[in-house]
Design an enzyme around this catalytic site. Sequence first.
Site, short mmCIF file in Angstrom:
data_model
loop_
_atom_site.label_atom_id
_atom_site.label_comp_id
_atom_site.label_asym_id
_atom_site.label_seq_id
_atom_site.Cartn_x
_atom_site.Cartn_y
_atom_site.Cartn_z
N ASP A 100 0.80 -1.23 0.00
CA ASP A 100 0.00 0.00 0.00
C ASP A 100 0.82 1.28 0.00
OD1 ASP A 100 -1.71 -2.06 0.61
OD2 ASP A 100 -2.54 -1.13 2.40
N GLU B 84 -10.71 -1.78 3.64
CA GLU B 84 -9.39 -1.25 3.95
C GLU B 84 -9.20 0.12 3.31
OE1 GLU B 84 -6.42 -4.84 4.49
OE2 GLU B 84 -7.02 -4.72 2.39
#
Length: 498
Positions: free
Chosen positions: A65, A237
């Site tokens: 990420d 998320e």
Amino acid sequence: MVAIAMVATVVACSKDEYKKDYNPLIDDPQTDTPSTPTDPTPTSGRTEQYRPQIHFTPAKNWINDPNGMVFADGVYHLFYQYNPQGNDWGNMSWGHATSNDLIHWTEQAVAITRNEWGDIFSGSAIIDKDNTAGFGTNTMVAIYTSAGTAQQQSIAYSTDGGKTFTQYAGNPVVKNDDDNLRDPKVFWHSESKQWVMALAKGWKMGVEFYGSTDLKNWKHLSTFFVPLSGRPSIQWECPDLIQFGNKWVLLVSVNPGGPILGSGTMYFVGDFDGTTFTADALDYPLWLDYGMDNYAGVTWSNTGNRKVMIGWMNNWQYAGNVPCSPWRSAMTLPRELSLSEYNGKPILTSTVVKEIDNIADTWKPAGAQLDVKDAYQLRLTIDLDRNSTITLGNDNNESYVLDINANARTITAHRTSATGQSSFNGTFSVPSIQAPLNVTGNKVTLDIYVDQSSVETLTQNGTMSMTNLVFPKSLYNHLTVTGANHEAQLRQLKSIWN
């Protein structure tokens, strides 16, 4: 339509219920003690097979990420989930790269490493212009998830432009007793005069909102949740709440449960009053990208009205297996987001940032043989009076095929063993990846960005994007378009590493 629900509490379920489809790469906290991080000194000229030439990759080791993206003093900071010790997921820390133009990147030393609270999971960063936290005017403050036996939120601050960070002694600032609360995205909400934090609830699904005036003391504001038909058990998320004029858009990455398979990023359009986000009644989920490989994307902070996002160009279904060494994974090209309208409904559009021109040669007509080297942008304007097929091929008889259905106004990508290497994971080969074109009129213009191991296809106005990894033996350098009349242009894109 999908019912919209604002809830104050969520019915409690056991940890096992939330992890029916868990992925150990992202669900199992690390418990071993990390060794001293290595520096990011390149081990090569970044010319290995499959190495992207126009996308950010670290010189070596695993990334996922994007984190902590913030613009300060003319510099774009890109932090990211990073394993300083190897090419697999683990030892989660914040890697760091900087850029003056969102295209050329300089890899910096690892910024934040694991501590007594656990791994350094995803989060965000802000510039505290008014010294609300007391760390100093214009201090860069990182807000991240401390992932140990539980997922709690912590802060660290930098007074030297992100080179070094000091952990706040009062961490964690948002305490939690389980592993389903993560990825804080923080922004200043001027109307309510407070910092607002969006937190994803993981397998419990939903987004929690918190407020603070000093970044240290947080109070719970509200909980947002929309039940998604056909997706009863997925992780939520990497939330990002973004303002576009008088409307707000909430980005949420979900896994598994993307538009085709595995990971994907959905969004909700609605209103935010400083406490509660209320989604408009639309047919959710709405997808930011219809491909397989654009996940966990969030926007840079401190960029004013310009909303620029970057995503992780991979998918948790096969992220640990993609054939890349000594690095693993890349970021997408940065995209500029806008809220527009299509068929009377809001649509979040994304286009590659204009700074791509910094590495682009002049446009030239494109024929069957493409004289290309590092990467390129192909622009196709195709009539929609009949079906068309676009084939990108190379000298090794590998090909990536896009089909346009003129009547249905859809585009379908075929990522099979014909595209290149695919046997590294049984889920990588996907015969049909379909997306709506979301265009009106009798033509569509596509911008196709081709790199050594990816193809990003977008409508010119950003109403559709499709990001897919591919692993051909060599860059696709042949073009065939059959069916409708078309015009084809191409411009070379120079390597960002030279």
